[in-house]
Each structure stands twice: as structure tokens, then as C-alpha cells.
Design a protein around this motif. Structure first.
Motif, PDB file in Angstrom:
ATOM      1  N   TYR A  44       5.907  -6.249 -12.343  1.00 43.83           N
ATOM      2  CA  TYR A  44       5.735  -7.568 -12.933  1.00 43.83           C
ATOM      3  C   TYR A  44       4.574  -7.642 -13.911  1.00 43.83           C
ATOM      4  CZ  TYR A  44       9.124  -9.405  -9.650  1.00 43.83           C
ATOM      5  OH  TYR A  44      10.271  -9.640  -8.953  1.00 43.83           O
ATOM      6  N   ALA A  45       3.596  -6.766 -13.761  1.00 47.82           N
ATOM      7  CA  ALA A  45       2.381  -6.841 -14.565  1.00 47.82           C
ATOM      8  C   ALA A  45       2.576  -6.236 -15.951  1.00 47.82           C
ATOM      9  CB  ALA A  45       1.249  -6.112 -13.842  1.00 47.82           C
ATOM     10  N   SER A  46       1.728  -6.662 -16.876  1.00 48.06           N
ATOM     11  CA  SER A  46       1.756  -6.110 -18.231  1.00 48.06           C
ATOM     12  C   SER A  46       1.005  -4.797 -18.315  1.00 48.06           C
ATOM     13  CB  SER A  46       1.125  -7.094 -19.218  1.00 48.06           C
ATOM     14  OG  SER A  46       1.880  -8.261 -19.283  1.00 48.06           O
ATOM     15  N   ASN A  47       0.091  -4.584 -17.377  1.00 49.01           N
ATOM     16  CA  ASN A  47      -0.707  -3.363 -17.388  1.00 49.01           C
ATOM     17  C   ASN A  47      -1.285  -3.118 -15.995  1.00 49.01           C
ATOM     18  OD1 ASN A  47      -3.161  -4.990 -17.166  1.00 49.01           O
ATOM     19  ND2 ASN A  47      -2.876  -5.444 -19.334  1.00 49.01           N
ATOM     20  N   ALA A  48      -1.958  -1.997 -15.833  1.00 53.38           N
ATOM     21  CA  ALA A  48      -2.503  -1.614 -14.525  1.00 53.38           C
ATOM     22  C   ALA A  48      -3.567  -2.597 -14.038  1.00 53.38           C
ATOM     23  CB  ALA A  48      -3.072  -0.197 -14.590  1.00 53.38           C
ATOM     24  N   ASN A  85       6.209 -13.017  -4.533  1.00 55.55           N
ATOM     25  CA  ASN A  85       5.824 -14.395  -4.817  1.00 55.55           C
ATOM     26  C   ASN A  85       4.465 -14.474  -5.510  1.00 55.55           C
ATOM     27  OD1 ASN A  85       8.193 -15.476  -3.802  1.00 55.55           O
ATOM     28  ND2 ASN A  85       7.373 -15.705  -1.749  1.00 55.55           N
ATOM     29  N   THR A  86       3.538 -13.624  -5.116  1.00 61.12           N
ATOM     30  CA  THR A  86       2.228 -13.592  -5.767  1.00 61.12           C
ATOM     31  C   THR A  86       2.377 -13.158  -7.219  1.00 61.12           C
ATOM     32  OG1 THR A  86       1.159 -13.068  -3.648  1.00 61.12           O
ATOM     33  CG2 THR A  86      -0.105 -12.604  -5.648  1.00 61.12           C
ATOM     34  N   SER A  87       3.231 -12.182  -7.471  1.00 58.38           N
ATOM     35  CA  SER A  87       3.483 -11.714  -8.836  1.00 58.38           C
ATOM     36  C   SER A  87       4.084 -12.834  -9.678  1.00 58.38           C
ATOM     37  CB  SER A  87       4.428 -10.512  -8.823  1.00 58.38           C
ATOM     38  OG  SER A  87       3.852  -9.438  -8.124  1.00 58.38           O
ATOM     39  N   THR A 137       9.860 -10.163 -16.134  1.00 61.49           N
ATOM     40  CA  THR A 137       9.829 -10.935 -14.895  1.00 61.49           C
ATOM     41  C   THR A 137      11.213 -11.422 -14.514  1.00 61.49           C
ATOM     42  OG1 THR A 137       7.538 -11.574 -15.247  1.00 61.49           O
ATOM     43  CG2 THR A 137       8.823 -12.955 -13.751  1.00 61.49           C
ATOM     44  N   VAL A 138      11.921 -12.005 -15.453  1.00 61.68           N
ATOM     45  CA  VAL A 138      13.268 -12.501 -15.150  1.00 61.68           C
ATOM     46  C   VAL A 138      14.183 -11.331 -14.793  1.00 61.68           C
ATOM     47  CG1 VAL A 138      15.297 -13.679 -16.080  1.00 61.68           C
ATOM     48  CG2 VAL A 138      13.019 -14.617 -16.490  1.00 61.68           C
ATOM     49  N   PHE A 139      14.083 -10.232 -15.525  1.00 62.89           N
ATOM     50  CA  PHE A 139      14.907  -9.061 -15.227  1.00 62.89           C
ATOM     51  C   PHE A 139      14.644  -8.579 -13.793  1.00 62.89           C
ATOM     52  CE2 PHE A 139      15.866  -4.553 -15.034  1.00 62.89           C
ATOM     53  CZ  PHE A 139      17.108  -4.475 -15.648  1.00 62.89           C
ATOM     54  N   ASN A 140      13.374  -8.438 -13.429  1.00 62.34           N
ATOM     55  CA  ASN A 140      13.032  -7.993 -12.072  1.00 62.34           C
ATOM     56  C   ASN A 140      13.534  -8.965 -11.011  1.00 62.34           C
ATOM     57  OD1 ASN A 140      11.691  -5.514 -12.448  1.00 62.34           O
ATOM     58  ND2 ASN A 140       9.840  -6.568 -13.077  1.00 62.34           N
ATOM     59  N   MET A 141      13.331 -10.258 -11.246  1.00 58.82           N
ATOM     60  CA  MET A 141      13.745 -11.245 -10.253  1.00 58.82           C
ATOM     61  C   MET A 141      15.256 -11.253 -10.072  1.00 58.82           C
ATOM     62  SD  MET A 141      11.161 -14.394 -11.088  1.00 58.82           S
ATOM     63  CE  MET A 141      11.688 -15.395  -9.688  1.00 58.82           C
ATOM     64  N   TYR A 142      15.992 -11.126 -11.169  1.00 54.53           N
ATOM     65  CA  TYR A 142      17.449 -11.192 -11.092  1.00 54.53           C
ATOM     66  C   TYR A 142      18.058  -9.868 -10.630  1.00 54.53           C
ATOM     67  CZ  TYR A 142      22.251 -12.324 -12.347  1.00 54.53           C
ATOM     68  OH  TYR A 142      23.605 -12.559 -12.299  1.00 54.53           O
ATOM     69  N   VAL A 143      17.688  -8.783 -11.296  1.00 57.05           N
ATOM     70  CA  VAL A 143      18.329  -7.493 -11.036  1.00 57.05           C
ATOM     71  C   VAL A 143      17.748  -6.799  -9.806  1.00 57.05           C
ATOM     72  CG1 VAL A 143      18.774  -5.191 -11.988  1.00 57.05           C
ATOM     73  CG2 VAL A 143      18.957  -7.198 -13.452  1.00 57.05           C
ATOM     74  N   GLU A 145      15.217  -8.112  -7.450  1.00 59.86           N
ATOM     75  CA  GLU A 145      14.993  -8.934  -6.266  1.00 59.86           C
ATOM     76  C   GLU A 145      16.234  -9.693  -5.822  1.00 59.86           C
ATOM     77  OE1 GLU A 145      12.260  -8.341  -4.809  1.00 59.86           O
ATOM     78  OE2 GLU A 145      11.110  -7.496  -6.474  1.00 59.86           O
ATOM     79  N   GLY A 146      17.193  -9.890  -6.731  1.00 63.10           N
ATOM     80  CA  GLY A 146      18.449 -10.532  -6.358  1.00 63.10           C
ATOM     81  C   GLY A 146      18.443 -12.055  -6.371  1.00 63.10           C
ATOM     82  N   TYR A 147      17.483 -12.672  -7.051  1.00 61.02           N
ATOM     83  CA  TYR A 147      17.474 -14.128  -7.153  1.00 61.02           C
ATOM     84  C   TYR A 147      18.569 -14.594  -8.107  1.00 61.02           C
ATOM     85  CZ  TYR A 147      12.849 -14.313  -4.934  1.00 61.02           C
ATOM     86  OH  TYR A 147      11.808 -14.204  -4.068  1.00 61.02           O
ATOM     87  N   SER A 148      19.062 -15.801  -7.888  1.00 62.43           N
ATOM     88  CA  SER A 148      20.031 -16.408  -8.817  1.00 62.43           C
ATOM     89  C   SER A 148      19.247 -17.024  -9.977  1.00 62.43           C
ATOM     90  CB  SER A 148      20.840 -17.496  -8.104  1.00 62.43           C
ATOM     91  OG  SER A 148      20.007 -18.613  -7.826  1.00 62.43           O
ATOM     92  N   HIS A 149      19.946 -17.360 -11.049  1.00 64.22           N
ATOM     93  CA  HIS A 149      19.280 -17.990 -12.189  1.00 64.22           C
ATOM     94  C   HIS A 149      18.692 -19.353 -11.796  1.00 64.22           C
ATOM     95  CE1 HIS A 149      20.067 -15.020 -15.215  1.00 64.22           C
ATOM     96  NE2 HIS A 149      21.352 -14.986 -14.886  1.00 64.22           N
ATOM     97  N   LYS A 150      19.371 -20.054 -10.912  1.00 66.33           N
ATOM     98  CA  LYS A 150      18.844 -21.335 -10.443  1.00 66.33           C
ATOM     99  C   LYS A 150      17.537 -21.121  -9.690  1.00 66.33           C
ATOM    100  CE  LYS A 150      19.901 -25.531  -7.847  1.00 66.33           C
ATOM    101  NZ  LYS A 150      18.585 -25.977  -8.161  1.00 66.33           N
ATOM    102  N   GLU A 151      17.516 -20.148  -8.787  1.00 67.24           N
ATOM    103  CA  GLU A 151      16.295 -19.858  -8.025  1.00 67.24           C
ATOM    104  C   GLU A 151      15.160 -19.429  -8.959  1.00 67.24           C
ATOM    105  OE1 GLU A 151      18.012 -18.208  -3.768  1.00 67.24           O
ATOM    106  OE2 GLU A 151      18.200 -16.920  -5.546  1.00 67.24           O
ATOM    107  N   ILE A 152      15.483 -18.585  -9.932  1.00 62.83           N
ATOM    108  CA  ILE A 152      14.471 -18.128 -10.890  1.00 62.83           C
ATOM    109  C   ILE A 152      13.924 -19.324 -11.662  1.00 62.83           C
ATOM    110  CG2 ILE A 152      14.064 -16.770 -12.983  1.00 62.83           C
ATOM    111  CD1 ILE A 152      16.244 -14.805 -11.888  1.00 62.83           C
ATOM    112  N   GLY A 153      14.827 -20.181 -12.111  1.00 61.96           N
ATOM    113  CA  GLY A 153      14.412 -21.377 -12.838  1.00 61.96           C
ATOM    114  C   GLY A 153      13.476 -22.241 -12.010  1.00 61.96           C
TER     115      GLY A 153
END
Length: 194
Positions: A44-48, A85-87, A137-143, A145-153
């Protein structure tokens, strides 16, 4: 006080020790789970440096909320969920996402032929780190973590359409990155032939 350096400590004893404030048990919990959780943070992070900040925040939450772990499911799964969730919270504070209009949403939805099948998992993860924070972030959450678009939103405070468009754009960018890599590899192959 010498640190505990083995994984033979039962999870229940580890949890109880941490709740009671035993520093050795807290250190053991950190050493046992920090490598895997750092990998989650890196996705999720942009860098280390950001990943380290998220890791630290996540462990602070773990130690504060440890008494809320009820034993339903695996302890590692519970810890992982806290880190995801923290990420996400860290990401939301950065406000990387831009809303899209309905017209943009309808034109972005495209069909992508996946070239990702030709790459190893570590290569794909490395490519994902090249995405902008919003797309990643959206890619990780959807692909992942398995969240739906509604949950991500709901979690990111964006519309379902914005989530879909961010995912669509992430896939398009990943496809381009993969095509460029495959093209480069193909060119290398042909130039190296005798």
C-alpha cells in the motif's frame, strides 16, 4: 532481561503476555509477525519509509486492541486485517484519489486482455508498486484483499464509480507495463541469438 527467541510459545500465552504488558512477549509478537505485516504495508505504501510508518502504527493498534481479539478465526488473520485497515487509513489521510464523473466512469470501463499470466508473482508485485498510490490501493483492496467496489468506496470515502475507474486505470497501466517488459524481453532474445 533476555528476549524470547522461539516460536514454541503458544499463541494464547503470547496474547495474554502482551495484554499484561510483558515486554518480552510484545517483542516476540513483533518479531514473529513484522516481516509478513511489513510486506502488507509495502503493497500500500509509496516507499519503504511510508511502509515503516504504517508498520509502526499497525503494531501500536495491535497492542492497544489485543484484548478485543475473540479467537474467532486465526490470530494472524486478525493481525493482517488490522494492518490492511491501518494501510487504508494512512492512504485516506493522504487523499490520493480524485473523484470521476459518471461520463468518465462509463468510458473507462474497458476490456483488458491480461498479460499478467506470463509473469511471476514477484514480478507482478513489483509492477504494482509502480502504480500511483490511488491506483495501487484500489487494486490491492479489490484484487488482493477481495473487497467489493462498494466496500472500497465506503472505506476510502469515494464513490463506487471512482473505485471502478481507479481499478480500470490500474489494470490498463499494468497491462502497458507488462507489454513493455515482454516487448523488451522479446527484443533481447532476438538480439542475443547467433
Amino acid at each position: 532481561m533476555e528476549p524470547i527467541r522461539n516460536h514454541t510459545i503458544e499463541e494464547s500465552d503470547l496474547i495474554t503476555g502482551c495484554i499484561e504488558g510483558d515486554r518480552r512477549m510484545q517483542e516476540e509478537l513483533y518479531k514473529r509477525f513484522s516481516p509478513k505485516m511489513y510486506a502488507v504495508c509495502l503493497r500500500y505504501a509509496s516507499n519503504a519509509e511510508e511502509a515503516q510508518d504504517i508498520l509502526q502504527d499497525g503494531f501500536i493498534k495491535i497492542f492497544k486492541k489485543l484484548d478485543s481479539f475473540r479467537g474467532d478465526g486465526s490470530f494472524e488473520g486478525w493481525i493482517r486485517r488490522v494492518f490492511v485497515n491501518t494501510s487504508i487509513e494512512y492512504f485516506r489521510r493522504k487523499k490520493y484519489l480524485q473523484p470521476v464523473t459518471e461520463k468518465e466512469e462509463n468510458t473507462i470501463e474497458g476490456k483488458y486482455v491480461s498479460a499478467l499470466d506470463e509473469l511471476a508473482e514477484k514480478d507482478i508485485l513489483e509492477l504494482i508498486t509502480r502504480l500511483s498510490p490511488g491506483y495501487r490501493t484500489v487494486f490491492n483492496m479489490y484484487v488482493v484483499e477481495g473487497y467489493s467496489h462498494k466496500e472500497i468506496g465506503d472505506m476510502l470515502g469515494i464513490s463506487e464509480g471512482t473505485s471502478k475507474s481507479q481499478l480500470s486505470r490500474a489494470k490498463a497501466l499494468l497491462q502497458e507495463l507488462v507489454k513493455n517488459i515482454l516487448k523488451t524481453d522479446r527484443n533481447k532474445f532476438y538480439h542475443e541469438q547467433p
